[in-house]
Design a protein around this motif. Sequence first.
Motif, short mmCIF file in Angstrom:
data_model
loop_
_atom_site.label_atom_id
_atom_site.label_comp_id
_atom_site.label_asym_id
_atom_site.label_seq_id
_atom_site.Cartn_x
_atom_site.Cartn_y
_atom_site.Cartn_z
N THR A 145 82.07 -3.06 43.42
CA THR A 145 81.45 -4.17 42.71
C THR A 145 80.40 -3.67 41.72
O THR A 145 80.32 -4.11 40.57
CB THR A 145 80.79 -5.14 43.71
N PHE A 146 79.57 -2.73 42.17
CA PHE A 146 78.55 -2.14 41.32
C PHE A 146 79.18 -1.45 40.10
O PHE A 146 78.72 -1.59 38.97
CB PHE A 146 77.75 -1.13 42.14
N LEU A 147 80.27 -0.72 40.35
CA LEU A 147 80.94 0.00 39.27
C LEU A 147 81.58 -0.96 38.26
O LEU A 147 81.42 -0.79 37.04
CB LEU A 147 82.02 0.92 39.84
N ARG A 148 82.29 -1.97 38.76
CA ARG A 148 82.95 -2.91 37.85
C ARG A 148 81.93 -3.67 37.03
O ARG A 148 82.11 -3.88 35.82
CB ARG A 148 83.84 -3.87 38.63
N GLY A 149 80.85 -4.11 37.69
CA GLY A 149 79.82 -4.82 36.96
C GLY A 149 79.18 -3.96 35.89
O GLY A 149 78.95 -4.41 34.76
N SER A 150 78.91 -2.71 36.22
CA SER A 150 78.29 -1.81 35.25
C SER A 150 79.23 -1.52 34.09
O SER A 150 78.82 -1.48 32.92
CB SER A 150 77.90 -0.50 35.95
N PHE A 151 80.50 -1.31 34.40
CA PHE A 151 81.48 -1.04 33.35
C PHE A 151 81.62 -2.23 32.41
O PHE A 151 81.58 -2.08 31.18
CB PHE A 151 82.83 -0.69 33.98
N LEU A 152 81.77 -3.43 32.98
CA LEU A 152 81.98 -4.61 32.15
C LEU A 152 80.73 -4.96 31.35
O LEU A 152 80.83 -5.42 30.21
CB LEU A 152 82.42 -5.79 33.01
N ASN A 153 79.55 -4.75 31.93
CA ASN A 153 78.33 -4.97 31.16
C ASN A 153 78.23 -4.01 29.98
O ASN A 153 77.78 -4.36 28.90
CB ASN A 153 77.10 -4.81 32.05
N THR A 154 78.66 -2.75 30.23
CA THR A 154 78.64 -1.75 29.16
C THR A 154 79.61 -2.13 28.05
O THR A 154 79.30 -2.00 26.86
CB THR A 154 78.99 -0.36 29.73
N VAL A 155 80.78 -2.62 28.45
CA VAL A 155 81.78 -3.06 27.46
C VAL A 155 81.31 -4.32 26.73
O VAL A 155 81.54 -4.48 25.53
CB VAL A 155 83.13 -3.31 28.16
N ALA A 156 80.65 -5.21 27.46
CA ALA A 156 80.24 -6.49 26.89
C ALA A 156 79.14 -6.35 25.86
O ALA A 156 79.02 -7.18 24.95
CB ALA A 156 79.78 -7.43 28.00
N LYS A 157 78.33 -5.29 25.99
CA LYS A 157 77.19 -5.15 25.08
C LYS A 157 77.64 -5.06 23.62
O LYS A 157 77.16 -5.84 22.77
CB LYS A 157 76.37 -3.93 25.48
N PRO A 158 78.58 -4.16 23.27
CA PRO A 158 79.04 -4.17 21.87
C PRO A 158 79.89 -5.39 21.53
O PRO A 158 80.01 -5.75 20.36
CB PRO A 158 79.85 -2.87 21.76
N ALA A 159 80.45 -6.04 22.58
CA ALA A 159 81.30 -7.21 22.33
C ALA A 159 80.51 -8.42 21.88
O ALA A 159 81.09 -9.41 21.44
CB ALA A 159 82.09 -7.55 23.60
N THR A 160 79.18 -8.35 21.97
CA THR A 160 78.36 -9.48 21.53
C THR A 160 78.51 -9.72 20.02
O THR A 160 78.19 -10.82 19.54
CB THR A 160 76.87 -9.25 21.86
N ILE A 161 79.00 -8.73 19.30
CA ILE A 161 79.23 -8.95 17.86
C ILE A 161 80.34 -9.98 17.65
O ILE A 161 80.44 -10.58 16.57
CB ILE A 161 79.59 -7.63 17.13
N LEU A 162 81.16 -10.18 18.69
CA LEU A 162 82.21 -11.20 18.62
C LEU A 162 81.74 -12.54 19.16
O LEU A 162 82.50 -13.50 19.19
CB LEU A 162 83.44 -10.73 19.42
N GLY A 163 80.48 -12.56 19.61
CA GLY A 163 79.92 -13.82 20.13
C GLY A 163 79.39 -13.66 21.53
O GLY A 163 80.00 -12.98 22.36
#
Length: 264
Positions: free
Chosen positions: A97-115
């Motif tokens: 859970t810790f790993l998936r959350g950390s990975f998706l948060n890392t991916v989501a950070k640059p994805a904020t340019i899409l909204g």
Amino acid sequence: MIASGSRYVALGSSFAAGPGISPIVDAPAGRSGNNYAHLVAQELGLDLVDVSYSGATTAHVLDTPQDAAPPQLDSVTADTALVTITVGGNDLEYVGTFLRGSFLNTVAKPATILGRRFANRIRARVSYLKDTASYGAVTESLTTVVEQTRQRAPEARILLVDYLSLVGPATRPRIDVPLNEEQLPSIALLADGLAEAFAKAAAATGADLVAASAASRDHAIGSAEPWTTGFTMLPPNLGGFVPYHPNAAGMRAVAGLILETVRT
């Protein structure tokens, strides 16, 4: 005190096996020659049978083969004098859970340019909360592990060694802990539930409890002397490490706690 030369069987998952800690003596298992079992066996002069295996659940200890490895309890024999058990975290998907959350948060950070809404939908793909039944099931499984260990080795000293703390007072959201202020407390609650399962199983069976979780709170990620690793997306062969797992200092610390318990 356990006599030199006695048989010592180490059961458990990656927090016992020590993936990423040199030297690795069994690559499929992620098992280190400097995990706590090896350090304890060396200090006490014991005949070590280490069957800890990264990714193991309580089922893999009890009755389910893992890859080519038989159930771990098969290694416990009547002449076994010491057994250590660190398992149950994978039943709750604690590190996962810790790993998936950390990975998706890392991916989501640059994805904020899409909204922001799109980025939040990425982050929301991880559930951090477990129900009471999940913790109860781990308690029951750990209790069964101890009971079946005692049936196989009636004279053995049995130690339930719980998990080193990943989150502590000094842990804050940052590059090596890419969770936010709402997610981190949920991981801490998950860890508390896992530690409570160990304590309840020890109380129910009379096994010794080695509370590595409590001893390591001030050595969690973000502390001056952490006993566990933080997050990285780099693999070890490219300069990374195994994220959210014990480091060498953590393994030495757990070995010390076990030695203190055994010598009491």
